[in-house]
Enzyme design. Structure first.
Site, mmCIF file in Angstrom:
data_model
loop_
_atom_site.group_PDB
_atom_site.id
_atom_site.type_symbol
_atom_site.label_atom_id
_atom_site.label_comp_id
_atom_site.label_asym_id
_atom_site.label_seq_id
_atom_site.Cartn_x
_atom_site.Cartn_y
_atom_site.Cartn_z
ATOM 1 N N GLU A 38 0.819 -1.209 0.000
ATOM 2 C CA GLU A 38 0.000 0.000 0.000
ATOM 3 C C GLU A 38 0.854 1.260 0.000
ATOM 4 O O GLU A 38 0.520 2.243 -0.651
ATOM 5 C CB GLU A 38 -0.962 0.000 1.183
ATOM 6 C CG GLU A 38 -2.054 -1.070 1.089
ATOM 7 C CD GLU A 38 -2.903 -0.929 -0.171
ATOM 8 O OE1 GLU A 38 -2.976 0.185 -0.731
ATOM 9 O OE2 GLU A 38 -3.484 -1.935 -0.598
ATOM 10 N N TYR A 121 -7.230 6.170 3.553
ATOM 11 C CA TYR A 121 -7.293 5.103 2.561
ATOM 12 C C TYR A 121 -6.430 3.912 2.976
ATOM 13 O O TYR A 121 -6.892 2.759 2.987
ATOM 14 C CB TYR A 121 -6.859 5.580 1.164
ATOM 15 C CG TYR A 121 -6.507 4.386 0.325
ATOM 16 C CD1 TYR A 121 -7.510 3.576 -0.210
ATOM 17 C CD2 TYR A 121 -5.178 3.983 0.174
ATOM 18 C CE1 TYR A 121 -7.202 2.421 -0.898
ATOM 19 C CE2 TYR A 121 -4.865 2.825 -0.508
ATOM 20 C CZ TYR A 121 -5.878 2.052 -1.043
ATOM 21 O OH TYR A 121 -5.567 0.904 -1.703
ATOM 22 N N ASP A 139 -10.620 4.766 -2.959
ATOM 23 C CA ASP A 139 -9.435 5.297 -3.619
ATOM 24 C C ASP A 139 -9.838 5.915 -4.949
ATOM 25 O O ASP A 139 -11.019 6.004 -5.278
ATOM 26 C CB ASP A 139 -8.400 4.185 -3.823
ATOM 27 C CG ASP A 139 -8.758 3.306 -4.999
ATOM 28 O OD1 ASP A 139 -9.977 3.086 -5.205
ATOM 29 O OD2 ASP A 139 -7.860 2.861 -5.718
#
Length: 289
Positions: A38, A121, A139
């Site tokens: 991520e 997020y 997102d």
DNA sequence: TAACCGTGGAG
DNA sequence: TCTCCAAGGTT
């Protein structure tokens, strides 16, 4: 915007057949691997992340391994992925995980959000993908998909709105495991079918219910104005940091002068890098931290 | 909150 | 060549 929750099952079915075989989705994935992915994927395409991600996890299979090394090693391993502050923050996150969480990536949104470099997020994505929690994972892909299917607009607004979050929340399945699959599926649809340019509506599982397609795929106002890049401080910072990344020892200022001749801008950029902790002074020389 | 923060591939 | 864009976060 009307509620169209009936699109969820079809997108989940499509995902079951069409999901890319990405390593951070493999059955043997770890929460740390998900977290690293991520960080690397923030504003960066999957294709460029694959190789650095594998090398990173091979070298640092757990947060404590990374935390034990200087931050400069993380910046060096980051290579040319871009936004090197992410490397610095990932290192800081590894330190925090080691010190505050016994070396285990925390499984709840609040604790994740408290980590350096982790925003709304990323916290939701890690809690969802690594731990199967139910979260709104919103997102740029999901925003574009929902904006088109429900809102009939080609591009979402520059900044997230309360309306978008409300809509996204309504669509999240109640069951946590299903919610986690929905998060991945809705992102995947935006990434490989409902793309920003040249969307493949012919392969879209909900094309028959897409408000944007029904309206003839109208183009709305340009979503954002990117600042031009050539000659910016960002490019200058990148050039200076590249010198230090490729050097085995601290370098003298003259080496940096060669990398960026414009003195005023170079000094400003160097001061910024020092302030950010991406560069340190070693006597009269400069190096990664 | 708007501006800033890298890099490289696609069209 | 040049613009757009890519799983955001921080200040």
């Amino acid at each position: 915007m009307a509620k169209r929750p009936e699109v969820v099952p079809d997108i989940l079915d499509w995902y079951a057949e069409s999901a890319r075989d990405l390593p951070w989705r493999a059955a043997d994935r770890t929460p740390w691997g998900v977290l690293v992915s991520e960080f690397m994927l923030q504003q960066t395409p999957v294709s460029r992340v694959l190789r650095p991600w594998s090398a990173w996890l091979e070298r640092w299979p757990a947060p404590a391994a990374l935390a034990a090394e200087p931050a400069g090693e993380a910046i060096r391993a980051w290579g040319r992925l871009g936004y090197p502050r992410r490397a610095l923050r990932l290192h800081a996150a590894a330190v925090a995980i080691t010190e505050r969480h016994g070396g285990e990536v925390p499984d709840d949104h609040e604790a994740l959000l408290a980590l350096p470099g982790v925003g709304a997020y990323t916290a939701a994505a890690v809690a969802s993908f690594a731990f199967g929690r139910r979260h709104v994972v919103l997102d740029t892909n999901v925003r574009r998909v929902l904006g088109r299917v429900i809102g009939a607009t080609a591009y979402p607004p520059n900044h997230q709105t309360a309306t978008e979050r409300d809509l996204a929340e309504q669509l999240v399945p109640a069951d946590p495991a299903r919610a986690a699959r929905w998060a991945a599926a809705s992102m995947e649809l935006g990434a490989i079918v409902c793309t920003a340019r040249n969307p493949a509506c012919g392969r879209c599982p909900v094309a028959d219910r897409c408000a944007w397609l029904a309206a003839g795929r109208p183009d709305n106002a340009p979503p954002r104005r990117g600042q031009s890049y050539a000659g910016t401080d960002r490019q200058c910072r990148g050039a200076l940091l590249a010198v230090l990344r490729d050097a085995d020892e601290p370098v003298v200022g003259e080496r940096l002068d060669l990398a960026w001749p414009a003195a005023v801008q170079r000094e400003r950029a160097l001061a910024g890098l020092l302030a950010d902790g991406l560069v340190v002074r070693v006597g009269e020389r400069y190096a990664l931290p």
